[in-house]
Design a protein around this motif. Structure first.
Motif, mmCIF file in Angstrom:
data_model
loop_
_atom_site.group_PDB
_atom_site.id
_atom_site.type_symbol
_atom_site.label_atom_id
_atom_site.label_comp_id
_atom_site.label_asym_id
_atom_site.label_seq_id
_atom_site.Cartn_x
_atom_site.Cartn_y
_atom_site.Cartn_z
ATOM 1 N N GLN A 272 0.813 -1.254 -0.054
ATOM 2 C CA GLN A 272 -0.034 -0.119 0.142
ATOM 3 C C GLN A 272 0.856 1.339 0.096
ATOM 4 O O GLN A 272 1.999 1.306 0.725
ATOM 5 N N ASP A 273 0.436 2.214 -0.871
ATOM 6 C CA ASP A 273 1.092 3.452 -0.945
ATOM 7 C C ASP A 273 0.102 4.551 -0.449
ATOM 8 O O ASP A 273 -0.777 4.821 -1.128
ATOM 9 N N TYR A 274 0.500 5.208 0.700
ATOM 10 C CA TYR A 274 -0.510 6.054 1.110
ATOM 11 C C TYR A 274 -0.303 7.550 0.758
ATOM 12 O O TYR A 274 -0.879 8.470 1.103
ATOM 13 N N LYS A 275 0.798 7.750 -0.308
ATOM 14 C CA LYS A 275 0.849 9.196 -0.741
ATOM 15 C C LYS A 275 -0.016 9.526 -1.273
ATOM 16 O O LYS A 275 -1.046 8.905 -2.341
ATOM 17 N N GLN A 276 -0.622 10.946 -1.403
ATOM 18 C CA GLN A 276 -1.694 11.336 -2.179
ATOM 19 C C GLN A 276 -1.224 11.621 -3.708
ATOM 20 O O GLN A 276 -0.897 12.728 -3.927
ATOM 21 N N ASN A 277 -1.307 10.420 -4.479
ATOM 22 C CA ASN A 277 -0.765 10.520 -5.889
ATOM 23 C C ASN A 277 -2.051 11.074 -6.556
ATOM 24 O O ASN A 277 -3.030 10.953 -6.137
ATOM 25 N N LYS A 278 -1.598 11.632 -7.757
ATOM 26 C CA LYS A 278 -2.786 12.129 -8.670
ATOM 27 C C LYS A 278 -3.735 11.075 -9.154
ATOM 28 O O LYS A 278 -3.079 10.076 -9.711
ATOM 29 N N ARG A 279 -4.901 11.241 -8.702
ATOM 30 C CA ARG A 279 -5.771 10.175 -9.146
ATOM 31 C C ARG A 279 -6.149 10.307 -10.907
ATOM 32 O O ARG A 279 -6.248 11.191 -11.496
ATOM 33 N N GLU A 280 -5.560 9.141 -11.480
ATOM 34 C CA GLU A 280 -5.768 8.941 -12.961
ATOM 35 C C GLU A 280 -7.041 8.630 -13.217
ATOM 36 O O GLU A 280 -7.839 7.961 -12.413
ATOM 37 N N ARG A 281 -7.518 9.829 -14.314
ATOM 38 C CA ARG A 281 -9.176 9.822 -14.680
ATOM 39 C C ARG A 281 -9.373 9.003 -16.028
ATOM 40 O O ARG A 281 -10.158 8.080 -15.981
ATOM 41 N N LEU A 287 -4.230 1.837 -16.589
ATOM 42 C CA LEU A 287 -3.796 0.577 -16.955
ATOM 43 C C LEU A 287 -2.125 0.988 -16.977
ATOM 44 O O LEU A 287 -1.310 0.098 -16.644
ATOM 45 N N ASN A 288 -1.649 2.059 -17.230
ATOM 46 C CA ASN A 288 -0.206 2.449 -17.418
ATOM 47 C C ASN A 288 0.363 2.377 -15.834
ATOM 48 O O ASN A 288 1.438 2.014 -15.424
ATOM 49 N N SER A 289 -0.582 3.134 -15.121
ATOM 50 C CA SER A 289 -0.069 2.877 -13.584
ATOM 51 C C SER A 289 0.105 1.588 -13.060
ATOM 52 O O SER A 289 0.877 1.272 -12.414
ATOM 53 N N ALA A 290 -0.969 0.689 -13.448
ATOM 54 C CA ALA A 290 -0.905 -0.612 -12.780
ATOM 55 C C ALA A 290 0.613 -1.258 -13.683
ATOM 56 O O ALA A 290 1.092 -1.993 -12.413
ATOM 57 N N TYR A 291 0.972 -1.015 -14.535
ATOM 58 C CA TYR A 291 1.941 -1.678 -15.051
ATOM 59 C C TYR A 291 3.125 -1.162 -14.368
ATOM 60 O O TYR A 291 4.134 -1.791 -14.292
ATOM 61 N N GLY A 292 3.128 0.340 -14.307
ATOM 62 C CA GLY A 292 4.170 1.033 -13.594
ATOM 63 C C GLY A 292 4.620 0.593 -12.312
ATOM 64 O O GLY A 292 5.962 0.301 -11.681
ATOM 65 N N TYR A 293 3.632 0.356 -11.417
ATOM 66 C CA TYR A 293 3.727 -0.078 -9.934
ATOM 67 C C TYR A 293 4.254 -1.514 -10.024
ATOM 68 O O TYR A 293 5.073 -2.000 -9.318
ATOM 69 N N ALA A 294 3.660 -2.394 -10.841
ATOM 70 C CA ALA A 294 4.405 -3.718 -10.966
ATOM 71 C C ALA A 294 5.900 -3.835 -11.370
ATOM 72 O O ALA A 294 6.534 -4.592 -10.637
ATOM 73 N N PHE A 338 -4.184 -4.220 -8.981
ATOM 74 C CA PHE A 338 -3.566 -3.081 -8.681
ATOM 75 C C PHE A 338 -5.159 -2.240 -8.585
ATOM 76 O O PHE A 338 -6.116 -2.116 -9.314
ATOM 77 N N THR A 339 -5.332 -1.492 -7.530
ATOM 78 C CA THR A 339 -6.250 -0.556 -7.100
ATOM 79 C C THR A 339 -5.875 0.936 -7.024
ATOM 80 O O THR A 339 -4.832 1.079 -6.003
ATOM 81 N N MET A 340 -6.356 1.657 -7.404
ATOM 82 C CA MET A 340 -6.126 3.181 -7.195
ATOM 83 C C MET A 340 -7.255 3.633 -6.295
ATOM 84 O O MET A 340 -8.632 3.829 -6.767
ATOM 85 N N GLY A 341 -7.368 4.363 -5.309
ATOM 86 C CA GLY A 341 -8.351 4.546 -4.399
ATOM 87 C C GLY A 341 -8.664 6.112 -4.875
ATOM 88 O O GLY A 341 -8.023 6.893 -5.642
ATOM 89 N N ASN A 342 -9.810 6.784 -4.283
ATOM 90 C CA ASN A 342 -10.534 8.029 -4.725
ATOM 91 C C ASN A 342 -9.362 9.093 -4.052
ATOM 92 O O ASN A 342 -9.181 10.090 -4.770
ATOM 93 N N GLY A 343 -8.538 8.801 -3.025
ATOM 94 C CA GLY A 343 -7.587 9.873 -2.665
ATOM 95 C C GLY A 343 -6.235 9.843 -3.278
ATOM 96 O O GLY A 343 -5.310 10.524 -2.821
ATOM 97 N N GLY A 344 -6.146 8.927 -4.288
ATOM 98 C CA GLY A 344 -4.747 8.647 -4.810
ATOM 99 C C GLY A 344 -4.040 7.824 -4.262
ATOM 100 O O GLY A 344 -2.914 7.317 -4.965
ATOM 101 N N ALA A 345 -4.508 7.127 -3.164
ATOM 102 C CA ALA A 345 -3.521 6.024 -2.462
ATOM 103 C C ALA A 345 -3.796 4.726 -3.461
ATOM 104 O O ALA A 345 -4.584 4.379 -3.814
ATOM 105 N N THR A 346 -2.802 4.016 -3.360
ATOM 106 C CA THR A 346 -2.674 2.830 -4.153
ATOM 107 C C THR A 346 -2.555 1.609 -3.266
ATOM 108 O O THR A 346 -1.758 1.442 -2.336
ATOM 109 N N ARG A 347 -3.010 0.411 -4.021
ATOM 110 C CA ARG A 347 -2.819 -0.922 -3.187
ATOM 111 C C ARG A 347 -2.507 -2.019 -4.385
ATOM 112 O O ARG A 347 -3.147 -2.132 -5.415
#
Length: 436
Positions: A272-281, A287-294, A338-347
């Protein structure tokens, strides 16, 4: 002179080795933290170099290839000796696009006719793909458009057109190109390829692959590889001084100020990354973020393909494929999400275990019933067929009781029922505990 020195060479070498060992021992005793840190850094660097940085366009590549003959007969193509998908994508990369136009929408009849075009190849994706994500494969004139693709139709008798199809809304796009190399396509198809009789049909207004006859599938045994927890801790949290550790009965969590790694006793991992990342719209950016985190985490994706996207949960799922068939498991082995939350946090959820080496099994193959037989069986059992979104052949992971490094892949039918994949033999038990 050399003869006089020869008796002293061995004793002198031993003395030097002893002195070096003493120096290292003293260094360890004086500053063990620094020595250990150096060892961890070296191990982490080595592991990073070994982690597969698989091209994202391999991850987001088609999962099925179907050939339709001039007479309209369809066959699912597989090969044990060559990567059909890879060869076809290389051919597609040579196309020079002149124009893209939508030729129909909300026209099921035209959509199905294009889907079943005679003398063509159809490339199916596991789930819809933004055409922008394919801009490195296609000419930029395709990538500049804003629509999603489920299938690609490559005519084998027309060297200036191919078609992109979107299931949602029955969209058909015609792509005009300069002369396509049909001979190269034919050369790919002349390689050692197996073909299984199939038909493209619709189920609850969704296209799916129908097997009219019984199907024989190979059984597989696999030796699993296991990455160490330490490797992920070093790669993600590094040598920060604010890392805390919490031990529980069935899991351990390592946390820093804005990140955490949880490891459970079944080798499942939650990052889990709790940083307030920019939420991808946009869908493409998710999909690019999912690959990047992997890639950042070093998750092995060697046999993985994009499987699905849940827009409600904003979750991207990758699934392992063996011989072109998806692998299903109740634990995380074989899948990562990969899940991107509303606040920009990722899991990110994945497994320390990955498929490594196929091994022989006692059972060489399994024969499964036709699609029609399975659907009739489900209907006879009182299943609400309106909730059946799709049905596919695949493999279920069966672990060895005495060795967690060994598993068997058992062929079966899997039904997407109300959004969850369930083995068709278990779908009628009403428990819901067997979904994947």
């Amino acid at each position: 002179m050399k003869e006089k020195l020869k008796p002293y060479i061995l004793p002198v070498s031993l003395c030097i080795a002893v002195l070096v060992s003493l120096v290292l021992i003293v260094a360890l005793l004086v500053n063990p933290a620094r020595f250990g840190s150096r060892m961890h850094q070296d191990k982490s660097a080595t592991l990073k170099s070994e982690v597969s940085s698989k091209n994202r366009y391999d991850i987001y590549s088609p999962t099925e290839i179907i050939r339709t003959t001039k007479s309209g007969k369809q066959g699912l193509l597989t090969s044990e000796t060559t990567s059909l998908t890879g060869e076809l994508v290389k051919n597609i990369e040579t196309y020079h696009v002149e124009s893209v136009k939508e030729v129909s929408r909300d026209n099921q009849k035209h959509f199905i006719n294009t889907l079943n075009s005679d003398n063509s190849l159809m490339l199916n994706y596991g789930s819809e793909i933004p055409v922008k994500l394919l801009s490195k494969i296609f000419d930029s004139k395709v990538g500049s458009n804003n629509f999603n693709v489920n299938r690609m139709i490559l005519p084998l008798g027309d060297n200036t057109h191919f078609y992109l199809l979107g299931d949602n809304g029955y969209h058909v796009y015609e792509v005009t190109t300069k002369k396509r190399n049909l001979n190269q396509l034919q050369n790919i198809l002349n390689k050692k390829i197996q073909s299984v009789n199939v038909q493209m049909r619709t189920l609850n207004d969704r296209p799916f692959l129908f097997y009219p006859n019984r199907v024989k599938m190979r059984n597989y045994g696999y030796l699993l590889a296991e990455q160490s927890q330490t490797a992920y801790i070093n790669r993600v949290l590094g040598n920060t001084t604010d890392t805390s550790v919490k031990h529980r009965k069935k899991s351990t969590t390592y946390s820093s100020r804005d990140q955490s790694l949880n490891f459970d006793n079944d080798d499942n991992v939650i990052y889990q990354d709790y940083k307030q990342n920019k939420r991808e719209r946009s869908y493409a950016n998710v999909l690019n973020s999912a690959y990047g985190y992997a890639n950042k985490l070093g998750i092995p994706l060697d046999n993985a393909r994009f499987d699905s996207y849940n827009p409600v949960k904003n979750t991207v799922t990758y699934r392992t494929f063996v011989e072109g068939y998806p692998v299903f498991n109740q634990k995380r082995l074989g899948t990562c999400s990969f899940t991107m939350g509303n606040g920009g946090a990722t899991r990110y959820e994945f497994s320390l275990l990955s498929f490594q080496i196929p091994i022989p099994t006692n059972a060489e193959s399994t024969t499964l019933p036709s699609t029609g037989t399975v659907l009739n069986q489900l209907s006879a059992e009182g299943i609400d067929m309106k909730k059946v979104r799709s049905i596919t052949l695949g493999y279920q992971v069966v672990p060895e009781k005495n060795n967690k490094q060994l598993i068997t892949l058992q062929p079966s039918w899997f039904v997407n029922y109300d959004g969850s994949w369930i083995n068709y033999q278990l779908i009628g038990n009403g428990t819901g505990k067997e979904s994947f």
